[in-house]
Motif scaffolding. Structure first.
Motif, PDB file in Angstrom:
ATOM      1  N   LEU A  94       0.823  -1.996   0.096  1.00  0.00           N
ATOM      2  CA  LEU A  94      -0.094  -0.416   0.055  1.00  0.00           C
ATOM      3  C   LEU A  94       0.948   1.258   0.210  1.00  0.00           C
ATOM      4  CD1 LEU A  94      -2.185  -0.997   2.439  1.00  0.00           C
ATOM      5  CD2 LEU A  94      -3.657  -0.683   0.429  1.00  0.00           C
ATOM      6  N   ASN A 103      -5.779   5.811  -1.462  1.00  0.00           N
ATOM      7  CA  ASN A 103      -5.524   4.380  -2.227  1.00  0.00           C
ATOM      8  C   ASN A 103      -5.981   3.278  -2.884  1.00  0.00           C
ATOM      9  OD1 ASN A 103      -2.871   2.418  -1.101  1.00  0.00           O
ATOM     10  ND2 ASN A 103      -3.336   4.383   0.393  1.00  0.00           N
ATOM     11  N   ALA A 154      -2.942   4.824   5.761  1.00  0.00           N
ATOM     12  CA  ALA A 154      -3.101   3.290   5.406  1.00  0.00           C
ATOM     13  C   ALA A 154      -2.252   2.876   6.598  1.00  0.00           C
ATOM     14  CB  ALA A 154      -2.217   2.669   3.957  1.00  0.00           C
ATOM     15  N   GLU A 166      -5.639  -4.034   0.453  1.00  0.00           N
ATOM     16  CA  GLU A 166      -5.310  -3.823  -0.421  1.00  0.00           C
ATOM     17  C   GLU A 166      -6.370  -4.404  -1.619  1.00  0.00           C
ATOM     18  OE1 GLU A 166      -0.973  -5.414  -0.789  1.00  0.00           O
ATOM     19  OE2 GLU A 166      -1.804  -6.735  -0.068  1.00  0.00           O
ATOM     20  N   ARG A 169      -8.197  -2.062  -3.288  1.00  0.00           N
ATOM     21  CA  ARG A 169      -8.234  -1.051  -4.847  1.00  0.00           C
ATOM     22  C   ARG A 169      -8.090  -1.940  -5.625  1.00  0.00           C
ATOM     23  NH1 ARG A 169      -1.638   0.355  -3.234  1.00  0.00           N
ATOM     24  NH2 ARG A 169      -1.548  -1.603  -3.600  1.00  0.00           N
TER      25      ARG A 169
END
Length: 260
Positions: A94, A103, A154, A166, A169
């Motif tokens: 990240l 992110n 993050a 994650e 994203r």
């Protein structure tokens, strides 16, 4: 059979050598749309190498790939994302000093159209697109269960929440295939349960998942199909229960207790 779901990703004849090490030997698999597909094996079996080939980090020495009915050439990471594959990594990657929201917005920018000129000039189209990206990123943070941390950096999130970030994203790229590399690594039992519930939800919402995971219990309870690698070769493929009973798998990886 006619009732079988269509294939999303197929790979055949995949070979990869590093110097004197044959990391992959004629590896192939076939992932149907809407499946959770597990790739397991002992350390050094070639799982991560195969993952890195499929996602464009390594170039195979040979092999053929098809994604969603078309020839797929994983030659570069950005082209892999454009083709519709998103991945996470065993080691969290990240942007620690950026917020959770930022992110996810980074992931979403893979699908933007305004371009560099629009970003510089801050055109009406670019502003509208940026607002849409922000809305979608917030939706995804809510989807994975961490919307309350949208404005947190993050790096300040718990380990389990960073893993979920994650995944958010990766989902922001609207992938056809979500490739997860050891998503449960380092998680406690509660975090693993939360992760499993999230992956079931992602699958039930129509996504296809390719999963590398050392937690055999998680794999066998979640995956529709499993391929087992050992020394860079496929030694078994099938439904989880079938794979667990395979003598070659028991000997190479699971241990005798797994057969009972």
């Amino acid at each position: 059979m006619d009732n079988d779901p269509p294939l999303l990703l197929s790979a055949s004849g995949v070979n990869k050598r590093f110097g004197g090490l044959q990391a992959l030997s004629d590896v192939g698999l076939r992932i149907a749309r809407g499946q959770v597909y597990g790739l397991i094996g002992p350390n050094g079996a070639g799982k991560t190498t195969f993952f890195n080939v499929v996602t464009g980090l390594y170039t195979p020495d040979s092999g053929r790939f098809e994604l969603d009915g078309a020839v797929y050439e994983p030659t570069a990471v950005h082209r892999v994302a454009e083709a519709g594959i998103a991945r996470t990594f065993q080691n969290i990657r990240l942007f620690g000093d950026m917020t959770a929201l930022e992110n996810v917005m980074v992931g979403r920018h893979v699908r933007t159209r305004a371009g560099v000129l629009g970003a510089v000039l801050r055109t009406a189209g670019q502003r509208a697109e940026e607002a849409a990206i922000r809305r979608r990123a917030l939706e995804l943070l809510d989807y994975v269960g961490i919307a309350r941390y949208a404005e947190f950096q993050a790096r300040t999130l718990s380990y389990g929440d960073q893993r979920r970030l994650e995944i958010a994203r990766a989902l922001a790229t609207d992938p056809k295939l979500l490739a997860l590399d050891e998503p449960a690594a380092g998680m406690n039992a509660t975090e693993k349960l939360t992760l499993r519930e999230l992956l079931v939800r992602i699958r039930d919402d129509g996504r296809t998942i390719l999963l590398i995971e050392h937690d055999v219990k998680l794999v066998m309870g979640l995956c529709d199909r499993v391929t087992v690698l050992d020394y860079g070769k496929v030694i078994a493929e099938g439904a989880p229960g079938q794979v667990q009973r395979d003598p070659a798998v028991i000997e190479a990886y699971l241990g005798a207790s797994a057969a009972h």
